[in-house]
Design a protein around this motif. Structure first.
Motif, PDB file in Angstrom:
ATOM      1  N   GLU A 136      11.133  20.652 -22.406  1.00  0.00           N
ATOM      2  CA  GLU A 136      10.227  19.681 -21.791  1.00  0.00           C
ATOM      3  C   GLU A 136      10.930  18.342 -21.586  1.00  0.00           C
ATOM      4  OE1 GLU A 136       6.944  20.213 -20.635  1.00  0.00           O
ATOM      5  OE2 GLU A 136       7.857  22.200 -20.833  1.00  0.00           O
ATOM      6  N   ASP A 137      11.761  17.958 -22.546  1.00  0.00           N
ATOM      7  CA  ASP A 137      12.500  16.714 -22.409  1.00  0.00           C
ATOM      8  C   ASP A 137      13.496  16.785 -21.257  1.00  0.00           C
ATOM      9  OD1 ASP A 137      12.951  14.036 -23.582  1.00  0.00           O
ATOM     10  OD2 ASP A 137      14.976  14.779 -23.959  1.00  0.00           O
ATOM     11  N   ARG A 186      11.679  16.199 -18.103  1.00  0.00           N
ATOM     12  CA  ARG A 186      11.467  14.760 -17.938  1.00  0.00           C
ATOM     13  C   ARG A 186      12.756  14.084 -17.481  1.00  0.00           C
ATOM     14  NH1 ARG A 186      11.075   9.948 -21.607  1.00  0.00           N
ATOM     15  NH2 ARG A 186      12.146  11.157 -23.193  1.00  0.00           N
ATOM     16  N   LYS A 187      13.878  14.537 -18.016  1.00  0.00           N
ATOM     17  CA  LYS A 187      15.172  13.964 -17.660  1.00  0.00           C
ATOM     18  C   LYS A 187      15.528  14.277 -16.210  1.00  0.00           C
ATOM     19  CE  LYS A 187      19.595  13.222 -19.939  1.00  0.00           C
ATOM     20  NZ  LYS A 187      20.445  13.660 -21.076  1.00  0.00           N
ATOM     21  N   TRP A 236       3.119  14.647 -24.818  1.00  0.00           N
ATOM     22  CA  TRP A 236       4.078  13.553 -24.930  1.00  0.00           C
ATOM     23  C   TRP A 236       3.385  12.197 -24.973  1.00  0.00           C
ATOM     24  CZ3 TRP A 236       9.026  13.104 -26.106  1.00  0.00           C
ATOM     25  CH2 TRP A 236       9.741  11.979 -25.724  1.00  0.00           C
ATOM     26  N   VAL A 293       0.782   8.888 -16.912  1.00  0.00           N
ATOM     27  CA  VAL A 293       2.241   8.890 -16.913  1.00  0.00           C
ATOM     28  C   VAL A 293       2.725   7.660 -17.667  1.00  0.00           C
ATOM     29  CG1 VAL A 293       2.340  10.200 -14.776  1.00  0.00           C
ATOM     30  CG2 VAL A 293       2.386   7.709 -14.677  1.00  0.00           C
ATOM     31  N   GLU A 335       8.971   7.781 -13.806  1.00  0.00           N
ATOM     32  CA  GLU A 335       8.835   9.065 -13.136  1.00  0.00           C
ATOM     33  C   GLU A 335       9.090   8.901 -11.635  1.00  0.00           C
ATOM     34  OE1 GLU A 335       6.378   9.059 -16.833  1.00  0.00           O
ATOM     35  OE2 GLU A 335       6.464   7.741 -15.085  1.00  0.00           O
ATOM     36  N   TYR A 337       5.667  14.473 -13.209  1.00  0.00           N
ATOM     37  CA  TYR A 337       5.568  14.217 -14.647  1.00  0.00           C
ATOM     38  C   TYR A 337       5.849  15.524 -15.369  1.00  0.00           C
ATOM     39  CZ  TYR A 337       3.484  12.331 -19.003  1.00  0.00           C
ATOM     40  OH  TYR A 337       3.260  11.884 -20.287  1.00  0.00           O
ATOM     41  N   PHE A 338       6.987  15.591 -16.097  1.00  0.00           N
ATOM     42  CA  PHE A 338       7.415  16.805 -16.783  1.00  0.00           C
ATOM     43  C   PHE A 338       7.452  18.014 -15.839  1.00  0.00           C
ATOM     44  CE2 PHE A 338       6.315  14.171 -20.373  1.00  0.00           C
ATOM     45  CZ  PHE A 338       7.273  14.497 -21.321  1.00  0.00           C
TER      46      PHE A 338
END
Length: 808
Positions: free
Chosen positions: A99-100, A103-104, A470, A742, A746, A791-792
């Protein structure tokens, strides 16, 4: 900039890159001094594995890394490679890590870098060496790669020598001459070098150089384990140094890069190994170079076990050699850049990895020659640390903590664990009694919310937006209850930590502030004005509040130490203006709410009668027997007073307001609710929604510009930028799905094309919608258009709010 005598201390990749870019910008009187041999100097450059993972949740670090890649690629030749564009792969071994990485990938899009989330099978296709077991997926960045810093240095120094730059190896700096606060010369084992400007690029020796001029360089040298393996069967036929992607397996805190037929493996998994400067030998005094300590194999046992499980063929290959290489960590994980406020002409470029080296050098050269860099470097500025953070008791534990957590999944609201309770406001004990959950802000213990308000959650339960996943980390529904309660009643907010408070006075103070700011600050006594400071290229240095207390006395609120130091630097040596930083000796409370006026009128009906206060009124008055500077404003459509007093009477002010507010349901409320109210009130925040890369016309702050003023810093550049038009425009978006929250940075898409990114985001209870501030390309600012916020890895539709570029 006129030609100046510039001396660079340190001939590693940062020092040589800085000389290179200064030469490219026309500087010709440049000298580089190195205590070791040229150019394998014995510093971190000499042993660095050269991995360049560009993407970071920090925009500035990502930009600096991208510029480093650009530079190293331009220096590569067929005969001498400075960069191998082999790509990178970050592999997730947990669902949280995957998940991170999603996001990255999103922030990579925001920062303009291609990044792709891969399936486990696709990860193994990119690198057949890795074990498919327990892989959840990965992130692939094709433009990442391996830097060869010594090859790059060779190319850069050849150019610099053609520009008459002189390089001196085996030359130790013994002292720096400073006269009247200005550097004059560098004294060395080879003689004296006169200097108008000195740039300290000494790596982990930087603190020693800083001591020579009385400047603290807060970094901690750390030993880091790195091993070379024997030949792997799968790489036996390889003839190039690097063909496979570099790999990070952050769940085990290890990384891998190919080295011809074997691998280099680095680990952050081991116990912290801080190194003191007096433990570091000079070049030639030990078998290894100074930047390498003896390998401690016991610390590599667990990392090796994890590495062999991830790449099974390592079991047969084994380890050929290991080192504990030294490099620098800082209290906040950011480099240390810029000119010190304490000593004019003493510049610093420290705590820089190869990843960001050439990018930093390019920006340093721009900063020195043009007066400002094109990339915002506020978060890297050497002056960002107040005196509290210049103590080894503060920066050493915090730097070590950053080393330990370097591969952790970092949440923006995660509080640091070390070096806490350094600065506390007079209200601290009251806040603890109310069950404050603290985080650190500018070194202060800052309440985020109060457990004493837990009973309010049930009061507002039907209205509160519940966060999940998150967004719910380091969060409490109490934050939402405090936000809602303030709107209906009153909140008391400790804002001591939010700004620097400066007293600026003396003959010529009006002229000084007129030159410093974009508005006409010759306002009546007892009034305040919000205005901007621009740097020489017309980027926004800060939004500040200027309060006139007397004919030649002003109170100024700016964002932090960097901005305060910049104000100080604008004073000429002959100026009669005096700037006094009163932040440490004063404290501030903000009273906000629907019933704030009614409450304060009950406290003193003569002082707080309605017709005596207009927007930006400022009065020095007594509340009880407490002297207070009170500034009025409206906040999210509510009355707001910021009340400042001296620390010795701060607690008395808190108690008086708290007791007076009881009939009006006053509560102490935390910083997170205040931030939510800021967003809900459509108020922008310097360094969050805009920074020094942006001009006022892009951000919608042109109402703070008075071009009738004959001069102010950045005026000419501002007119030029206005004529050219904006590169980005800040707008407000409304999320269609009211349950989505959020958190910032993003990417924003239009028809699958990235058109900008989020700055701040929050939830408006008055609108019942999520609010997003976003910087967009001008052609995409269309009130009729439908945009998507990612978002993610998931997208959520949003609309541009009408008149969203107007800040209320």
């Amino acid at each position: 900039m006129k030609q100046k005598k510039i001396v660079i201390i340190g001939a590693g990749v940062v020092g040589c890159s800085t000389a290179y870019y200064l030469n490219k910008m026309g500087q010709r009187d440049v000298t580089v001094i190195e205590q070791g041999p040229l150019f394998e100097t014995g510093g971190s450059t000499s042993h660095a594995p050269g991995l360049v993972f560009q993407v970071s949740f920090s925009k500035v670090l990502t930009t600096l890394a991208s510029q480093t890649v650009e530079t190293f690629k331009s220096l590569s030749t067929d005969a001498q490679r400075s960069f191998y564009s082999v790509g990178s792969l970050e592999v997730a071994h947990t669902s949280d890590r995957l998940e991170d990485l999603k996001r990255k990938a999103g922030v990579a899009s925001s920062w303009g870098i291609d990044a792709f989330v891969l399936s486990p099978e696709e990860c193994c296709e990119k690198s057949p060496l890795i074990n498919r077991d327990n892989i959840y997926g990965g992130l692939y960045v094709p433009s990442d790669g391996i830097a060869k810093p010594l090859n790059a240095v060779d190319q850069m120094t050849s150019f610099s020598k053609s520009c008459d730059t002189k390089f001196y190896g085996n030359t130790e700096v013994t002292n720096i001459e400073v006269v009247d606060g200005q550097v004059k010369a560098v004294e060395t084992s080879a003689g004296k070098f006169e200097a108008d400007l000195i740039i300290c690029c000494a790596g982990f020796w930087g603190p020693h150089i800083g001591e020579m001029v009385g400047v603290t360089i807060p970094l901690q040298p750390m030993a880091h384990q790195y091993v070379f393996t024997n030949e792997l069967e799968e790489l036996a036929e390889e003839e190039e140094e690097v063909t496979m992607p570099l790999i990070r397996q952050q769940d085990s805190s290890i990384y891998f890069r190919q080295v011809f037929n074997g691998l280099g493996i680095g680990s952050y998994q081991h116990r912290p190994l801080p190194v003191e400067l007096n433990e570091i030998t000079k070049y030639g005094e030990a078998k290894e170079m100074p930047s390498v300590k003896a390998f401690t194999p016991e610390d590599f046992e667990k990392p090796w076990q994890d590495a062999t499980e991830f790449i099974p063929s390592l079991k047969q290959a084994g380890i050929k050699k290991g080192i504990n290489g030294i490099f620098s960590f800082t209290p906040d994980g950011m480099p240390l850049l810029g000119e010190s406020q304490k000593v004019r002409g003493f510049w610093v470029a420290e705590a820089i990895w190869v990843t960001h080296s050439a990018g930093v050098a390019r920006q340093m050269a721009e900063w020195i020659v043009n007066g400002a860099p094109t990339v915002d470097l506020e978060l890297c500025d050497i002056n960002r640390f107040d005196t509290y953070a210049q103590s080894p008791d503060y920066y050493k534990p915090r730097s070590i903590e950053n080393y330990e957590k370097v591969y952790d999944i970092h949440h923006p609201s995660m509080p640091p664990e070390t070096s806490r309770n350094i600065r506390v406001s007079p209200y601290y004990m009251r806040q603890k009694t109310l069950g404050a959950y603290f985080n650190e802000k500018n070194g202060w213990e800052q309440p985020q919310w109060y457990e004493a308000n837990d009973s309010l959650v049930s009061v507002y339960e039907k209205t509160i937006l519940k966060r999940k996943g998150w967004a719910a980390k380091y969060w409490s529904p109490i934050i939402e209850a405090e936000q809602l309660h303030t709107r209906q009643h009153i909140g008391l907010y400790d804002v001591t930590a939010t700004k620097k408070r400066l007293e600026i006075k003396g003959d010529g103070v009006v002229e000084f502030l007129q030159q410093l700011t974009t508005s006409n600050i010759d306002i009546p006594i007892g009034h305040a004005i919000n205005t901007l400071m621009l740097h020489e290229l017309a980027g926004i240095k800060d939004e500040i509040k200027v309060i006139r207390k007397a004919t030649s006395a002003f109170h100024v609120l700016c964002t932090g130490p960097v901005e305060a130091s910049w104000i100080q630097k604008q004073l000429s040596a002959s100026s009669q203006v005096v700037i006094q930083d009163v932040t440490a000796e004063t404290c501030s409370l903000c009273v906000i709410g629907l019933k704030a006026k009614e409450m304060l009128q009950s406290l003193d009906s003569d002082v707080f009668v309605e017709n005596k206060w207009t927007s930006q009124s400022a009065k020095e008055l007594l509340i009880g027997n407490i002297p207070v500077l009170a500034v009025y404003n409206s906040y999210a459509g509510m009355d707001s007073w910021e009340l400042s007093t001296t620390n010795d009477q701060g607690l008395q002010l808190w108690d008086l307001l708290f007791e007076t507010g009881r009939p009006y349901k006053l509560i102490a409320a935390g910083d997170r609710a205040l931030e939510a109210l800021r967003i809900e009130s459509f108020t922008l925040r310097s360094s969050k929604d805009f920074w020094s890369e942006h001009d006022p016309y892009e951000i919608g702050l042109d109402h703070m510009i008075d071009l009738n003023k004959p001069t102010f810093i950045g005026r000419k550049a501002l007119i030029d930028r206005k004529e050219k038009g904006p590169k980005l425009i800040l707008v407000t978006l409304i999320l269609d799905n009211p349950t989505v929250v959020v958190m910032g940075y993003e990417p924003v898409f239009s028809k699958e094309k990235v058109v900008g990114f989020v700055t701040s985001a929050g939830y408006s209870y008055s609108l019942g919608k999520g609010i997003v501030y976003a910087l967009l390309f001008p052609e995409n600012v269309n009130e009729e258009a439908t945009l998507d916020v990612e978002y993610f890895g998931k997208t959520y539709t949003a609309q541009v709010m009408k008149d969203s570029t107007v800040v209320i």
